[in-house]
Motif scaffolding. Structure first.
Motif, PDB file in Angstrom:
ATOM      1  N   LEU A  61     106.073 -85.116 -13.775  1.00 58.26           N
ATOM      2  CA  LEU A  61     104.878 -84.279 -13.934  1.00 58.26           C
ATOM      3  C   LEU A  61     103.746 -85.060 -14.597  1.00 58.26           C
ATOM      4  N   ALA A  62     104.080 -85.906 -15.557  1.00 56.57           N
ATOM      5  CA  ALA A  62     103.048 -86.710 -16.220  1.00 56.57           C
ATOM      6  C   ALA A  62     102.404 -87.688 -15.234  1.00 56.57           C
ATOM      7  N   VAL A  63     103.214 -88.356 -14.424  1.00 57.79           N
ATOM      8  CA  VAL A  63     102.674 -89.295 -13.431  1.00 57.79           C
ATOM      9  C   VAL A  63     101.842 -88.548 -12.394  1.00 57.79           C
ATOM     10  N   ALA A  64     102.293 -87.375 -11.982  1.00 57.27           N
ATOM     11  CA  ALA A  64     101.529 -86.581 -11.016  1.00 57.27           C
ATOM     12  C   ALA A  64     100.181 -86.159 -11.612  1.00 57.27           C
ATOM     13  N   PHE A  68      96.589 -87.272 -10.133  1.00 54.54           N
ATOM     14  CA  PHE A  68      95.594 -86.284  -9.725  1.00 54.54           C
ATOM     15  C   PHE A  68      94.247 -86.556 -10.394  1.00 54.54           C
ATOM     16  N   LEU A  69      94.280 -86.845 -11.691  1.00 51.33           N
ATOM     17  CA  LEU A  69      93.028 -87.156 -12.392  1.00 51.33           C
ATOM     18  C   LEU A  69      92.384 -88.417 -11.833  1.00 51.33           C
ATOM     19  N   TRP A  70      93.189 -89.429 -11.529  1.00 48.70           N
ATOM     20  CA  TRP A  70      92.662 -90.659 -10.936  1.00 48.70           C
ATOM     21  C   TRP A  70      92.030 -90.378  -9.591  1.00 48.70           C
ATOM     22  N   TYR A  71      92.690 -89.567  -8.778  1.00 46.65           N
ATOM     23  CA  TYR A  71      92.154 -89.221  -7.464  1.00 46.65           C
ATOM     24  C   TYR A  71      90.823 -88.482  -7.591  1.00 46.65           C
ATOM     25  N   LYS A  72      90.750 -87.511  -8.490  1.00 48.84           N
ATOM     26  CA  LYS A  72      89.515 -86.739  -8.650  1.00 48.84           C
ATOM     27  C   LYS A  72      88.372 -87.618  -9.166  1.00 48.84           C
ATOM     28  N   LYS A  73      88.674 -88.586 -10.036  1.00 47.24           N
ATOM     29  CA  LYS A  73      87.615 -89.405 -10.621  1.00 47.24           C
ATOM     30  C   LYS A  73      87.135 -90.498  -9.675  1.00 47.24           C
ATOM     31  N   TYR A  74      88.036 -91.133  -8.943  1.00 50.88           N
ATOM     32  CA  TYR A  74      87.678 -92.313  -8.172  1.00 50.88           C
ATOM     33  C   TYR A  74      87.661 -92.107  -6.665  1.00 50.88           C
TER      34      TYR A  74
END
Length: 91
Positions: A61-64, A68-74
């Motif tokens: 869950l932490a990696v997911a 997700f945050l990386w995907y939304k930001k970049y």
């Protein structure tokens, strides 16, 4: 094309969620103790299994969440970059 990839990802995700099997992730010592306790009528072995699976899910869950945050930001945005007018400095 993006819509097809999106729906393919959604269908794949739902398919993975719908296919599940019961797992027991334990070391040999924990397995022996859990089996003996269940044979004697205790329910502590089942609780031990649930605790191990709960601890196993936390890193995923932490990696997911980070993914997700990386995907939304970049993620790629529709930005029109016109760099022909600028010099490129390679120093």
């Amino acid at each position: 094309m993006k819509v097809i990839r999106y729906w393919l990802a959604v269908i794949t995700f739902l398919g993975v969620l719908s296919m599940h099997t019961e797992v027991s992730a334990q070391c040999a010592m924990c397995t022996l103790n859990a089996e003996n306790s269940v044979k004697n009528g205790n329910t502590q072995g089942k609780g031990l299994n649930n605790g191990i699976l709960y601890l196993l899910a936390a890193p995923y869950l932490a990696v997911a969440g980070v993914g997700f945050l990386w995907y939304k930001k970049y993620r790629k945005k529709n930005v029109n970059l016109n760099m022909k007018d600028q010099k490129i400095n390679l120093n």
